[in-house]
Motif scaffolding. Structure first.
Motif, short mmCIF file in Angstrom:
data_model
loop_
_atom_site.label_atom_id
_atom_site.label_comp_id
_atom_site.label_asym_id
_atom_site.label_seq_id
_atom_site.Cartn_x
_atom_site.Cartn_y
_atom_site.Cartn_z
N ASP A 1 7.05 -6.47 -5.05
CA ASP A 1 5.63 -6.17 -4.87
C ASP A 1 4.95 -7.31 -4.13
N ARG B 1 1.67 -8.62 -3.33
CA ARG B 1 0.28 -8.47 -3.76
C ARG B 1 -0.70 -9.03 -2.74
N HIS C 1 0.88 -4.07 -1.02
CA HIS C 1 -0.39 -3.62 -1.57
C HIS C 1 -1.53 -3.84 -0.58
N GLU C 2 -2.60 -3.15 -0.81
CA GLU C 2 -3.78 -3.26 0.03
C GLU C 2 -4.25 -4.71 0.07
N GLY C 3 -4.50 -5.19 1.29
CA GLY C 3 -4.95 -6.56 1.46
C GLY C 3 -3.84 -7.57 1.65
N ASP D 1 -2.05 -8.52 4.00
CA ASP D 1 -1.80 -8.71 5.43
C ASP D 1 -0.91 -9.94 5.64
N THR E 1 2.40 -9.69 5.49
CA THR E 1 3.65 -9.46 4.76
C THR E 1 4.82 -9.32 5.73
N GLU F 1 6.65 1.17 0.79
CA GLU F 1 5.30 1.69 0.56
C GLU F 1 4.33 0.66 1.11
N TYR G 1 0.44 -0.33 2.26
CA TYR G 1 -0.99 -0.02 2.17
C TYR G 1 -1.83 -1.09 2.89
N ALA G 2 -1.19 -1.88 3.74
CA ALA G 2 -1.87 -2.87 4.56
C ALA G 2 -1.51 -2.62 6.02
N GLU G 3 -2.21 -3.27 6.93
CA GLU G 3 -2.02 -2.96 8.35
C GLU G 3 -1.22 -4.02 9.10
#
Length: 423
Positions: free
Chosen positions: A284, A286, A315-317, A319, A321, A345, A347-349
């Motif tokens: 994960d 984070r 996870h979202e935010g 960035d 990664t 999975e 959830y970040a851009e």
């Protein structure tokens, strides 16, 4: 419920008398009554059936006789301890037989029953573990030890069905560096089920080099869970080897909770006739930037079954990664089977993520080249298999057990016979 007899389990727990672990055990039993054990109806357990280990657990609860030490187990213990390169803590048949590491600067070892540490019961198998453990270890590493710290999980099952539950929680202080070894082994022809739960909390700028070896009897089963939490700029470098056991399930969860954290873990599993090996690894992310690398290799022969599920969740935010995962498998028999599933999975851009898997046989061109240099067909095939395994062996982050591990691998690879050119 996979056949687990909760009535008998509760009777066993209550018959142990008052204990400092009573509160933990009560929570664990309540959790098992609510959720039961995982079954093949659960997605993460689709290919791994725990009814067999539930049956062994019930048999042991019906007759929880003290195990008789086996000569082979004693020999392994003596060999590892006499080697002198590692400071070992011994957990034998679920019991702590070593109180702590004597005169080891920077390391504090205590027992779960001391009451200062409250373990979390994150999964049904962790609840089963908490209900039945005789005690657990809590290890605090405040500064860098001189030698690797080893956890030897040793089980005997010679005279009756055996069951062992072990729990170890490890905390690494900021900026410390530690080498940790898990060694899981068992001996005896009777049935046995071992269930180990470990947690590893790595503080800021600390580094952990980790090696896990599972070389249980081919008649025995094991489930294990390792939860890792990495703070800012912390590093976790790991290699794992699954070589024995009838049924093996490993769950590795790595949580990158602060920026700069890095996790890198590799695994090798050798699965032959009658063996089932299941590796589930999850990372994960984070926050970012942070990075993870995971690569597992499998060698399957005879009527073998393996499962690999690698997952990275951004996870979202989170960035920045950077996550990679790969699984490579050699199938050396038409009866061998691998279920492999890499997952992302996101959830970040602003991320860089990749995954992939390969399943195949030995390279015919490489075989032809070796044959043309004078090697017999069987020797050429075994050489390629050894080379495939050696890539993971060379990545072991702790050199203390490299020769010992290489010997086990060589012995295990010798079990592979009559490798076909095409399957």
């Amino acid at each position: 419920m996979n056949g687990l007899d909760l009535t008998r389990l509760k009777e066993h727990v209550s018959g142990q008398g008052p204990s400092a672990l009573d509160t933990i055990r009560e929570r664990a039993i309540a959790s098992l009554e609510s959720d039961g054990l995982p079954s093949t109806r659960h997605e993460d357990w689709k290919y791994t059936d725990l009814s067999g280990v539930a049956r062994i657990s019930d048999a042991w609860l019906a007759n929880p006789a003290a195990p008789i030490s086996t000569t082979a187990a004693d020999s392994l213990l003596a060999a590892l301890v006499d080697d002198g390169e590692v400071d070992w803590l011994l957990l034998r048949n679920g019991n702590i037989e070593t109180a702590g590491v004597k005169e080891l600067a920077g390391v504090t070892v205590s027992r779960l029953s001391d009451g200062a540490h409250k373990p979390e019961l994150t999964t049904p198998l962790a609840a089963l573990n908490a209900a039945l453990i005789s005690d657990g270890l809590v290890i605090d590493i405040e500064s860098t030890p001189e030698r690797p710290l080893g956890l030897l999980f040793l089980d005997d099952a010679a005279d009756s069905p055996g069951l062992s539950q072990t729990r170890v929680d490890i905390r690494i202080a900021a900026e410390a560096s530690a080498e940790l070894i898990e060694y899981h082994a068992s001996f005896g022809d009777n049935e046995h089920y071992g269930n180990a739960v470990l947690t590893l909390e790595v503080a800021a700028a600390a580094t952990v080099r980790h090696l896990r070896v599972q070389n249980r009897s081919r008649a025995h089963s094991q489930t294990q869970r390792l939860d890792v939490r990495l703070a800012r700029d912390a590093r976790f470098l790991s290699a794992s080897f699954d070589l024995g056991g009838k049924l093996t399930r490993n769950d590795l969860d790595v949580d990158l909770v602060e920026a700069g954290a890095h996790a890198e873990f590799r695994g090798l599993y050798l699965s032959g006739d009658g063996q089932h090996m299941d590796n589930h690894a999850r990372v994960d992310h984070r926050v970012g930037p942070a990075s993870s690398r995971q690569e597992y290799r499998g060698i399957l022969f005879g009527r073998a079954r393996a499962v690999w599920n690698g997952k990275a969740v951004v996870h979202e935010g989170a960035d920045g990664t950077d996550a990679e995962q790969a699984n490579h498998n050699l199938l050396l028999s038409e009866h061998a089977e691998i279920d492999t599933k890499p997952e992302l999975e996101i959830y970040a851009e602003d991320v860089r993520c990749s995954h992939g898997t390969t399943v195949g046989q030995l390279d015919e061109k490489a075989l032809f080249y070796l044959r043309s240099r004078g090697l017999a067909a069987d020797d050429a095939r075994r050489l390629l298999v050894r080379a495939f395994a050696a890539e993971t062996l060379q990545s072991v982050p702790i050199p203390a057990l490299t020769d010992h591990l290489g010997g086990i691998l060589e012995h295990r690879l010798a079990d592979i016979k009559d490798i076909p050119l095409n399957v």
